[in-house]
Motif scaffolding. Structure first.
Motif, PDB file in Angstrom:
ATOM      1  N   MET A  32      11.567   3.439 -16.513  1.00  0.00           N
ATOM      2  CA  MET A  32      11.257   4.473 -17.356  1.00  0.00           C
ATOM      3  C   MET A  32       9.776   4.814 -17.270  1.00  0.00           C
ATOM      4  O   MET A  32       9.606   2.829 -16.659  1.00  0.00           O
ATOM      5  CB  MET A  32      12.020   4.881 -18.105  1.00  0.00           C
ATOM      6  CG  MET A  32      13.154   5.655 -18.208  1.00  0.00           C
ATOM      7  SD  MET A  32      14.000   5.762 -20.051  1.00  0.00           S
ATOM      8  CE  MET A  32      13.206   6.988 -20.755  1.00  0.00           C
ATOM      9  N   TYR A  33       9.099   5.036 -17.279  1.00  0.00           N
ATOM     10  CA  TYR A  33       7.077   4.590 -17.396  1.00  0.00           C
ATOM     11  C   TYR A  33       6.937   5.154 -18.776  1.00  0.00           C
ATOM     12  O   TYR A  33       7.386   6.483 -19.409  1.00  0.00           O
ATOM     13  CB  TYR A  33       7.405   5.669 -16.347  1.00  0.00           C
ATOM     14  CG  TYR A  33       7.861   5.217 -14.618  1.00  0.00           C
ATOM     15  CD1 TYR A  33       8.795   5.967 -13.817  1.00  0.00           C
ATOM     16  CD2 TYR A  33       7.132   4.127 -14.099  1.00  0.00           C
ATOM     17  CE1 TYR A  33       9.366   5.576 -13.480  1.00  0.00           C
ATOM     18  CE2 TYR A  33       7.616   4.315 -12.355  1.00  0.00           C
ATOM     19  CZ  TYR A  33       9.312   4.841 -12.506  1.00  0.00           C
ATOM     20  OH  TYR A  33       9.767   4.108 -11.321  1.00  0.00           O
ATOM     21  N   TRP A  34       5.552   5.354 -19.185  1.00  0.00           N
ATOM     22  CA  TRP A  34       5.044   5.858 -20.073  1.00  0.00           C
ATOM     23  C   TRP A  34       3.295   6.045 -19.300  1.00  0.00           C
ATOM     24  O   TRP A  34       3.101   5.212 -18.340  1.00  0.00           O
ATOM     25  CB  TRP A  34       4.922   4.925 -21.572  1.00  0.00           C
ATOM     26  CG  TRP A  34       5.340   5.329 -22.501  1.00  0.00           C
ATOM     27  CD1 TRP A  34       6.663   4.501 -23.080  1.00  0.00           C
ATOM     28  CD2 TRP A  34       5.771   6.684 -22.745  1.00  0.00           C
ATOM     29  NE1 TRP A  34       7.194   4.847 -23.329  1.00  0.00           N
ATOM     30  CE2 TRP A  34       6.849   6.230 -24.144  1.00  0.00           C
ATOM     31  CE3 TRP A  34       5.336   8.069 -22.832  1.00  0.00           C
ATOM     32  CZ2 TRP A  34       7.851   7.270 -25.050  1.00  0.00           C
ATOM     33  CZ3 TRP A  34       6.529   8.836 -23.763  1.00  0.00           C
ATOM     34  CH2 TRP A  34       7.115   8.497 -24.239  1.00  0.00           C
ATOM     35  N   TYR A  35       2.765   7.176 -19.201  1.00  0.00           N
ATOM     36  CA  TYR A  35       1.704   7.478 -18.810  1.00  0.00           C
ATOM     37  C   TYR A  35       0.973   8.000 -19.824  1.00  0.00           C
ATOM     38  O   TYR A  35       1.632   8.837 -20.956  1.00  0.00           O
ATOM     39  CB  TYR A  35       1.936   8.165 -17.446  1.00  0.00           C
ATOM     40  CG  TYR A  35       2.186   8.324 -15.855  1.00  0.00           C
ATOM     41  CD1 TYR A  35       3.841   8.085 -16.559  1.00  0.00           C
ATOM     42  CD2 TYR A  35       1.692   7.967 -15.131  1.00  0.00           C
ATOM     43  CE1 TYR A  35       4.694   8.046 -15.191  1.00  0.00           C
ATOM     44  CE2 TYR A  35       2.088   7.268 -13.697  1.00  0.00           C
ATOM     45  CZ  TYR A  35       3.510   7.244 -13.893  1.00  0.00           C
ATOM     46  OH  TYR A  35       3.872   6.904 -12.319  1.00  0.00           O
ATOM     47  N   LYS A  36      -0.648   8.177 -19.752  1.00  0.00           N
ATOM     48  CA  LYS A  36      -1.744   8.337 -20.667  1.00  0.00           C
ATOM     49  C   LYS A  36      -2.465   9.739 -19.565  1.00  0.00           C
ATOM     50  O   LYS A  36      -2.639   9.382 -18.754  1.00  0.00           O
ATOM     51  CB  LYS A  36      -2.674   7.275 -20.917  1.00  0.00           C
ATOM     52  CG  LYS A  36      -3.204   8.061 -22.559  1.00  0.00           C
ATOM     53  CD  LYS A  36      -4.112   6.730 -22.837  1.00  0.00           C
ATOM     54  CE  LYS A  36      -5.456   7.669 -23.874  1.00  0.00           C
ATOM     55  NZ  LYS A  36      -6.099   6.233 -24.467  1.00  0.00           N
ATOM     56  N   GLN A  37      -2.331  10.831 -20.200  1.00  0.00           N
ATOM     57  CA  GLN A  37      -3.388  11.735 -19.712  1.00  0.00           C
ATOM     58  C   GLN A  37      -4.384  12.245 -20.492  1.00  0.00           C
ATOM     59  O   GLN A  37      -4.216  12.745 -22.010  1.00  0.00           O
ATOM     60  CB  GLN A  37      -2.763  13.396 -19.309  1.00  0.00           C
ATOM     61  CG  GLN A  37      -3.585  13.883 -19.055  1.00  0.00           C
ATOM     62  CD  GLN A  37      -2.669  15.338 -17.755  1.00  0.00           C
ATOM     63  OE1 GLN A  37      -1.758  15.879 -18.481  1.00  0.00           O
ATOM     64  NE2 GLN A  37      -2.833  15.625 -17.014  1.00  0.00           N
ATOM     65  N   ILE A  45      -1.157   5.193 -15.378  1.00  0.00           N
ATOM     66  CA  ILE A  45       0.224   4.820 -15.903  1.00  0.00           C
ATOM     67  C   ILE A  45       0.656   3.697 -16.690  1.00  0.00           C
ATOM     68  O   ILE A  45      -0.977   3.467 -16.889  1.00  0.00           O
ATOM     69  CB  ILE A  45       1.241   4.087 -14.966  1.00  0.00           C
ATOM     70  CG1 ILE A  45       2.414   3.255 -15.015  1.00  0.00           C
ATOM     71  CG2 ILE A  45       0.161   2.806 -13.940  1.00  0.00           C
ATOM     72  CD1 ILE A  45       3.311   3.272 -13.662  1.00  0.00           C
ATOM     73  N   MET A  46       1.221   3.701 -17.573  1.00  0.00           N
ATOM     74  CA  MET A  46       0.692   2.700 -18.669  1.00  0.00           C
ATOM     75  C   MET A  46       1.511   1.590 -18.470  1.00  0.00           C
ATOM     76  O   MET A  46       0.957  -0.139 -18.892  1.00  0.00           O
ATOM     77  CB  MET A  46       0.509   2.831 -20.048  1.00  0.00           C
ATOM     78  CG  MET A  46      -0.526   4.231 -20.631  1.00  0.00           C
ATOM     79  SD  MET A  46       0.176   5.107 -21.849  1.00  0.00           S
ATOM     80  CE  MET A  46       0.120   3.559 -23.531  1.00  0.00           C
ATOM     81  N   PHE A  47       2.817   1.689 -18.466  1.00  0.00           N
ATOM     82  CA  PHE A  47       3.659   1.021 -18.883  1.00  0.00           C
ATOM     83  C   PHE A  47       4.920   1.661 -17.910  1.00  0.00           C
ATOM     84  O   PHE A  47       5.473   2.151 -17.463  1.00  0.00           O
ATOM     85  CB  PHE A  47       4.429   0.225 -19.863  1.00  0.00           C
ATOM     86  CG  PHE A  47       3.677   0.073 -21.547  1.00  0.00           C
ATOM     87  CD1 PHE A  47       3.167   1.067 -22.205  1.00  0.00           C
ATOM     88  CD2 PHE A  47       3.746  -1.492 -21.527  1.00  0.00           C
ATOM     89  CE1 PHE A  47       2.300   0.689 -23.087  1.00  0.00           C
ATOM     90  CE2 PHE A  47       2.646  -1.259 -21.674  1.00  0.00           C
ATOM     91  CZ  PHE A  47       1.736  -0.799 -23.107  1.00  0.00           C
TER      92      PHE A  47
ATOM     93  N   GLY B  94       6.283  -0.140  -7.050  1.00  0.00           N
ATOM     94  CA  GLY B  94       6.975   1.359  -9.070  1.00  0.00           C
ATOM     95  C   GLY B  94       5.794   2.303  -9.149  1.00  0.00           C
ATOM     96  O   GLY B  94       5.805   2.717  -9.985  1.00  0.00           O
ATOM     97  N   LYS B  95       4.656   0.898  -8.646  1.00  0.00           N
ATOM     98  CA  LYS B  95       3.495   1.315  -9.442  1.00  0.00           C
ATOM     99  C   LYS B  95       2.524   2.606  -8.930  1.00  0.00           C
ATOM    100  O   LYS B  95       2.397   3.183  -7.895  1.00  0.00           O
ATOM    101  CB  LYS B  95       2.108   0.062  -9.929  1.00  0.00           C
ATOM    102  CG  LYS B  95       0.752   0.714 -10.272  1.00  0.00           C
ATOM    103  CD  LYS B  95      -0.251  -0.232 -10.615  1.00  0.00           C
ATOM    104  CE  LYS B  95      -1.110   0.278 -10.886  1.00  0.00           C
ATOM    105  NZ  LYS B  95      -2.722  -0.488 -10.783  1.00  0.00           N
ATOM    106  N   SER B  96       2.419   4.263  -9.602  1.00  0.00           N
ATOM    107  CA  SER B  96       1.626   4.883  -8.995  1.00  0.00           C
ATOM    108  C   SER B  96       1.027   5.256  -9.559  1.00  0.00           C
ATOM    109  O   SER B  96       0.222   4.729 -10.336  1.00  0.00           O
ATOM    110  CB  SER B  96       2.969   6.601 -10.152  1.00  0.00           C
ATOM    111  OG  SER B  96       4.142   6.446  -9.611  1.00  0.00           O
ATOM    112  N   THR B  97      -0.232   6.128  -8.729  1.00  0.00           N
ATOM    113  CA  THR B  97      -1.500   6.008  -8.758  1.00  0.00           C
ATOM    114  C   THR B  97      -1.776   7.919  -8.465  1.00  0.00           C
ATOM    115  O   THR B  97      -1.405   8.180  -7.643  1.00  0.00           O
ATOM    116  CB  THR B  97      -1.901   5.586  -7.805  1.00  0.00           C
ATOM    117  OG1 THR B  97      -1.886   3.339  -8.359  1.00  0.00           O
ATOM    118  CG2 THR B  97      -3.397   5.648  -8.158  1.00  0.00           C
TER     119      THR B  97
END
Lengths: 112, 108
Positions: A32-37, A45-47, B94-97
């Protein structure tokens, strides 16, 4: 039957407050991921967590603390909110890192 | 880190026109996705396409991994196609850009 859900959808708060955003996925994914827009629509991507373990931690202020109680949930706690934290925060999940990601509806945070 | 460049940044079309959006990336990747962010802010998966060609209705995508680019084709555009189109690449860590997006406006 929402795949990735976030609560709340909108969050308006004062500077200096502490707030949390919750995320849940029912896809059976392990990452799972957290993104900031930001206001210019840039997504960053944050975490990232894999099976409750932090695997990606971008240069995010330590006022932001993610917590994953189990692999279906990833929450984001933000301390001492600042004006610059105003943004839309997206949660996402995938099966292992690097595979297809599915995004939640986003949480619009406004700090006054 | 990986650089992702999308072009054009903005595109205005008449309904019914065709268009091609481009995504260039600076290094080898394990994953490439195209997303549509609609005017309500939802990020909708269009294609998961690390390589090859896929089609879904009026949309199709091609990724040439060896040359580090991907193309998204929209045919017979409709007003509901308006929004921002993002390309996102990921390494095996797994790091997305994400790219900066292409803002598409389809006029009736």
């Amino acid at each position: 039957d929402t795949a990735v859900s976030q609560t709340p959808k909108y969050l308006v708060t004062q500077m200096g407050n502490d707030k949390s955003i919750k995320c849940e996925q029912n896809l059976g994914h392990d990452t799972m991921y957290w993104y900031k827009q930001d206001s210019k629509k840039f997504l960053k991507i944050m975490f990232s967590y894999n099976n409750k373990e932090l695997i990606i931690n971008e240069t995010v202020p330590n006022r932001f603390s993610p917590k994953s109680p189990d692999k279906a949930h990833l929450n984001l706690h933000i301390n001492s909110l600042e004006l610059g934290d105003s943004a839309v925060y997206f949660c996402a999940s995938s099966q292992r890192g690097g595979n297809e990601q599915f995004f939640g509806p986003g949480t619009r945070l406004t700090v006054l | 880190g990986i650089q992702v460049e999308q072009s054009p940044p903005d595109l205005i079309l008449q309904e019914g026109a065709n268009s091609t959006l481009r995504c260039n990336f600076s290094d080898s990747v394990n994953n490439l996705q195209w997303f549509h962010q609609n005017p309500w802010g939802q990020l909708i998966n269009l294609f998961y396409i690390p390589s090859g060609t896929k089609q879904n209705g009026r949309l199709s995508a091609t990724t040439v991994a060896t040359e580090r680019y991907s193309l998204l084709y929209i045919s017979s555009s409709q007003t509901t196609d308006s929004g921002v189109y993002f390309c996102a690449v990921a390494t095996n860590a797994g790091k997305s850009t994400f790219g900066d997006g292409t803002t598409l406006t389809v006029k009736p």
